[in-house]
Design a protein around this motif. Structure first.
Motif, PDB file in Angstrom:
ATOM      1  N   CYS A   7       1.163  -1.721  11.024  1.00 50.94           N
ATOM      2  CA  CYS A   7       1.278  -2.681   9.920  1.00 50.94           C
ATOM      3  C   CYS A   7       2.221  -3.823  10.287  1.00 50.94           C
ATOM      4  N   GLU A   8       3.333  -3.464  10.933  1.00 55.50           N
ATOM      5  CA  GLU A   8       4.324  -4.474  11.312  1.00 55.50           C
ATOM      6  C   GLU A   8       3.762  -5.428  12.365  1.00 55.50           C
ATOM      7  N   ALA A   9       3.078  -4.861  13.363  1.00 55.12           N
ATOM      8  CA  ALA A   9       2.562  -5.686  14.458  1.00 55.12           C
ATOM      9  C   ALA A   9       1.360  -6.518  14.049  1.00 55.12           C
ATOM     10  N   LEU A  10       0.554  -5.991  13.116  1.00 55.13           N
ATOM     11  CA  LEU A  10      -0.714  -6.641  12.770  1.00 55.13           C
ATOM     12  C   LEU A  10      -0.702  -7.246  11.371  1.00 55.13           C
ATOM     13  N   ASN A  11       0.463  -7.217  10.718  1.00 53.22           N
ATOM     14  CA  ASN A  11       0.613  -7.789   9.375  1.00 53.22           C
ATOM     15  C   ASN A  11      -0.376  -7.154   8.384  1.00 53.22           C
ATOM     16  N   LYS A  12      -0.378  -5.835   8.355  1.00 51.06           N
ATOM     17  CA  LYS A  12      -1.252  -5.080   7.466  1.00 51.06           C
ATOM     18  C   LYS A  12      -0.411  -4.261   6.487  1.00 51.06           C
ATOM     19  N   GLU A  13      -1.083  -3.738   5.442  1.00 54.28           N
ATOM     20  CA  GLU A  13      -0.432  -2.853   4.492  1.00 54.28           C
ATOM     21  C   GLU A  13      -0.766  -1.402   4.836  1.00 54.28           C
ATOM     22  N   ARG A  14       0.113  -0.473   4.459  1.00 56.67           N
ATOM     23  CA  ARG A  14      -0.072   0.936   4.814  1.00 56.67           C
ATOM     24  C   ARG A  14      -1.392   1.491   4.281  1.00 56.67           C
ATOM     25  N   ASP A  15      -1.782   1.100   3.077  1.00 56.74           N
ATOM     26  CA  ASP A  15      -3.009   1.666   2.506  1.00 56.74           C
ATOM     27  C   ASP A  15      -4.281   1.158   3.182  1.00 56.74           C
ATOM     28  N   GLU A  16      -4.129   0.218   4.124  1.00 56.42           N
ATOM     29  CA  GLU A  16      -5.292  -0.245   4.880  1.00 56.42           C
ATOM     30  C   GLU A  16      -5.629   0.717   6.017  1.00 56.42           C
ATOM     31  N   PHE A  17      -4.754   1.702   6.250  1.00 55.03           N
ATOM     32  CA  PHE A  17      -4.999   2.694   7.299  1.00 55.03           C
ATOM     33  C   PHE A  17      -4.972   4.101   6.701  1.00 55.03           C
ATOM     34  N   PRO A  18      -5.938   4.407   5.841  1.00 53.73           N
ATOM     35  CA  PRO A  18      -5.921   5.711   5.148  1.00 53.73           C
ATOM     36  C   PRO A  18      -6.136   6.906   6.069  1.00 53.73           C
ATOM     37  N   LEU A  19      -6.657   6.673   7.278  1.00 49.91           N
ATOM     38  CA  LEU A  19      -6.935   7.781   8.191  1.00 49.91           C
ATOM     39  C   LEU A  19      -5.909   7.887   9.313  1.00 49.91           C
ATOM     40  N   PHE A  20      -4.747   7.279   9.115  1.00 45.44           N
ATOM     41  CA  PHE A  20      -3.606   7.520   9.998  1.00 45.44           C
ATOM     42  C   PHE A  20      -2.894   8.736   9.406  1.00 45.44           C
ATOM     43  N   ARG A  21      -3.277   9.911   9.875  1.00 47.29           N
ATOM     44  CA  ARG A  21      -2.868  11.150   9.207  1.00 47.29           C
ATOM     45  C   ARG A  21      -2.577  12.243  10.224  1.00 47.29           C
ATOM     46  N   THR A  22      -1.970  13.307   9.741  1.00 45.38           N
ATOM     47  CA  THR A  22      -1.872  14.518  10.557  1.00 45.38           C
ATOM     48  C   THR A  22      -3.215  15.235  10.484  1.00 45.38           C
ATOM     49  N   MET A  23      -3.461  16.098  11.451  1.00 46.04           N
ATOM     50  CA  MET A  23      -4.694  16.887  11.434  1.00 46.04           C
ATOM     51  C   MET A  23      -4.749  17.761  10.189  1.00 46.04           C
ATOM     52  N   HIS A  24      -3.624  18.339   9.835  1.00 45.54           N
ATOM     53  CA  HIS A  24      -3.592  19.206   8.655  1.00 45.54           C
ATOM     54  C   HIS A  24      -3.902  18.431   7.383  1.00 45.54           C
ATOM     55  N   SER A  25      -3.408  17.193   7.309  1.00 47.65           N
ATOM     56  CA  SER A  25      -3.649  16.374   6.128  1.00 47.65           C
ATOM     57  C   SER A  25      -5.132  16.035   5.976  1.00 47.65           C
ATOM     58  N   ILE A  26      -5.780  15.671   7.072  1.00 44.65           N
ATOM     59  CA  ILE A  26      -7.213  15.366   7.024  1.00 44.65           C
ATOM     60  C   ILE A  26      -8.001  16.618   6.646  1.00 44.65           C
ATOM     61  N   ALA A  27      -7.659  17.737   7.287  1.00 46.74           N
ATOM     62  CA  ALA A  27      -8.364  18.989   6.997  1.00 46.74           C
ATOM     63  C   ALA A  27      -8.181  19.384   5.536  1.00 46.74           C
ATOM     64  N   TYR A  28      -6.964  19.255   5.029  1.00 42.54           N
ATOM     65  CA  TYR A  28      -6.656  19.608   3.645  1.00 42.54           C
ATOM     66  C   TYR A  28      -7.513  18.802   2.672  1.00 42.54           C
ATOM     67  N   GLU A  29      -7.596  17.486   2.897  1.00 42.02           N
ATOM     68  CA  GLU A  29      -8.350  16.628   1.975  1.00 42.02           C
ATOM     69  C   GLU A  29      -9.847  16.858   2.052  1.00 42.02           C
ATOM     70  N   TYR A  30     -10.374  16.928   3.271  1.00 43.00           N
ATOM     71  CA  TYR A  30     -11.827  16.985   3.415  1.00 43.00           C
ATOM     72  C   TYR A  30     -12.388  18.404   3.316  1.00 43.00           C
ATOM     73  N   LEU A  31     -11.521  19.378   3.105  1.00 44.19           N
ATOM     74  CA  LEU A  31     -11.964  20.722   2.732  1.00 44.19           C
ATOM     75  C   LEU A  31     -11.818  20.938   1.234  1.00 44.19           C
ATOM     76  N   SER A  32     -11.223  19.930   0.554  1.00 46.51           N
ATOM     77  CA  SER A  32     -10.994  20.003  -0.900  1.00 46.51           C
ATOM     78  C   SER A  32     -10.215  21.266  -1.280  1.00 46.51           C
ATOM     79  N   ILE A  33      -9.137  21.499  -0.549  1.00 43.60           N
ATOM     80  CA  ILE A  33      -8.294  22.662  -0.819  1.00 43.60           C
ATOM     81  C   ILE A  33      -7.277  22.314  -1.897  1.00 43.60           C
TER      82      ILE A  33
END
Length: 503
Positions: free
Chosen positions: A55-81
């Motif tokens: 975000c700092e280097a490319l002048n972006k906002e954090r919510d523009e990168f929703p898939l910058f995540r830990t593996m556990h976080s992605i698994a948690y969301e897309y398994l709907s746990i």
């Protein structure tokens, strides 16, 4: 992963791997939307840091990168746990009680399992190792050892039954479940950082995430893979097919240290061949010392004091205390930290600053009633919300402080002699608030660096036995990480025991 769309970024120490990944990310954004670019890592801190730098280097906002995540976080969301389906500390304590053992849950390790030296923690490490490496539990126990097999078997039965009855998953279960049935988000570009530390299960998850991608960038360095004991599968990274690129210039490692580092990698039998040059601006020095008392500390430079095992760190801490040197330790002395907080808080208050009530309460713990705080003052302050801001006038006028005109060594009259002597000694140092010395195990320092590194060559007996009788490659990698933390001088402490690594 499809080798035709996989690029492997080999990043030896200090070669600017993160900068390279940001350059690739910037190019990727010209062809793909930011929400279809995924950057995965092990820890939330690493994922957030990658997003912050992007975000700092490319002048972006954090919510523009929703898939910058830990593996556990992605698994948690897309398994709907649901959160109710996750094993939490109270579950671990219940399981340990049923098994007749104990678990320390002060923090999690690299794979989010309870970290500690208690019997229950050791058993959980064995169970986790078995799942991450996809081996039988007894094989994992034979590799890691350290506890009676009957205890391990009994604990595992209770743990497995409990999770099934309560419909709960631990962090390892989440990765396994996602690897076999998780929904794959719309990912065009997949970045995997520190890939040398992926477990077999995480490689399977990465394979699933890459099913629809246009390109995968897998970054890491097998020579720095030092988490095999926790389940990391170095061989999977070494054998990964794709187009490899080696970052060939280290901005950190001076010439003399580079020579020593390369001599260590030559001992590693199973590795990716890679060549990189040392920093051209610094010759550096490798200096051998007889013991830690010969370390020539300098306040103006940063220091990293490394030990192979936690047991070595105690000697560094005692040395710093004896010399009156401020330091930060990965195994902090909570009592000492509390004292330092009280003193620094009092100094800020005396300088006219404002502090949180939480910190002011710590000061009051070291102040005697009546002599330093009027009767009732401590109780009144204790009832205040921790997040309230206070100044010295507030403490004097509303919370009974009767010594506001005095320095900390008089006001905090309940400090013990040892703490008082140490604080008085380091008060003369200009870096009282920001210590330049960090004390850590080699594992705890991975990714870090300092102007000067001190490396004690001794190791624990069990570690030495594993090194001499089992996987020598794993131990060579640990010491390679240790010597490559320095930007200038490397001080090597000669062995004090019969159990050591020869440098």
């Amino acid at each position: 992963m499809n080798p035709d769309k996989t690029e492997i970024i080999l990043g030896p120490p200090g070669t600017g791997k993160t900068t390279k990944l940001l350059e690739i990310l910037e190019r990727s954004l010209k062809s793909f939307r930011s929400e279809t670019i995924s950057f995965i890592s092990f820890t939330r801190k690493a994922a957030n840091e990658a997003a912050f730098r992007a975000c700092e280097a490319l002048n972006k906002e954090r919510d523009e990168f929703p898939l910058f995540r830990t593996m556990h976080s992605i698994a948690y969301e897309y398994l709907s746990i649901n959160r109710s389906n996750i094993v939490i500390p109270s579950d671990y304590f219940t399981i340990a009680k049923k098994a007749g053992t104990f678990i320390n849950f002060s923090k999690g390790d690299k794979f989010n399992n309870p970290e500690g030296l208690a019997a229950g923690n050791k058993i959980l490490s064995i169970i986790s190792y078995a799942k991450n490496n996809e081996v039988e539990l007894k094989e994992a126990w034979e590799i890691l050892g350290g506890i009676n097999w009957i205890e391990v078997e009994n604990f595992n039965k209770i743990y497995t039954t409990y999770k099934k009855e309560k419909n709960k998953l631990d962090f390892d279960d989440i990765i396994h479940k996602y690897a076999s049935e998780g929904i794959v988000p719309n990912i065009n570009v997949l970045f995997i950082d520190e890939a040398q530390d992926l477990s077999k299960a995480q490689w399977k998850m990465a394979e699933r995430l890459s099913k629809k991608t246009h390109v995968n960038y897998v970054a890491g360095d097998d020579d720095q893979s030092i988490y095999q004991w926790a389940g990391a599968c170095t061989e999977s990274f070494i054998n990964l097919e794709g187009k490899p690129t080696t970052l060939s210039y280290s901005y950190r490692i001076p010439k003399s240290v580079h020579s020593l580092a390369i001599s260590i990698t030559k001992k590693i039998k199973n590795r990716r061949d890679k060549h990189y040059k040392p920093c051209a601006d610094r010759d550096g020095m490798v200096i051998f010392l007889q013991d830690i008392f010969q370390i020539p500390f300098c306040d103006k430079e940063s220091w990293l004091l490394l030990g192979r095992n936690n047991s070595q760190l105690v000697y560094y801490e005692k040395l710093c205390e004896e010399y009156g040197l401020p330091f930060v330790s990965v195994n902090p002395d909570e009592a000492l930290n509390k004292i330092i907080t009280a003193v620094t808080t009092w100094k800020e208050l005396r300088a006219g600053g404002h502090v949180l009530a939480k910190r002011a309460k710590i000061c009051y713990e070291y102040m005697r009633p009546v002599e330093r705080v009027a009767l009732g003052g401590k109780k009144k302050l204790q009832s205040l919300n921790d997040s309230m801001n206070l100044c010295m006038n507030d403490l004097r006028n509303q919370y009974g402080c009767v010594c506001s005109d005095y320095d900390w060594d008089y006001a905090l009259d309940k400090l013990d002699d040892k703490g008082r002597a140490y604080l008085k000694a380091i008060e003369s140092h200009p870096d009282f608030y920001e210590p330049k010395i960090t004390i850590s195990t080699i594992h705890g320092a991975k990714g870090g660096e300092a102007d000067n590194v001190v490396l004690a060559t001794d190791m624990g007996q069990l570690t030495y036995r594993s090194y001499t009788e089992e996987d020598q490659d794993a131990e060579h990698r640990v010491w390679y990480v240790g010597v490559t933390r320095t930007k200038n001088k490397l001080y090597i402490i000669q062995p004090q025991t019969d159990y050591y690594y020869e440098l």
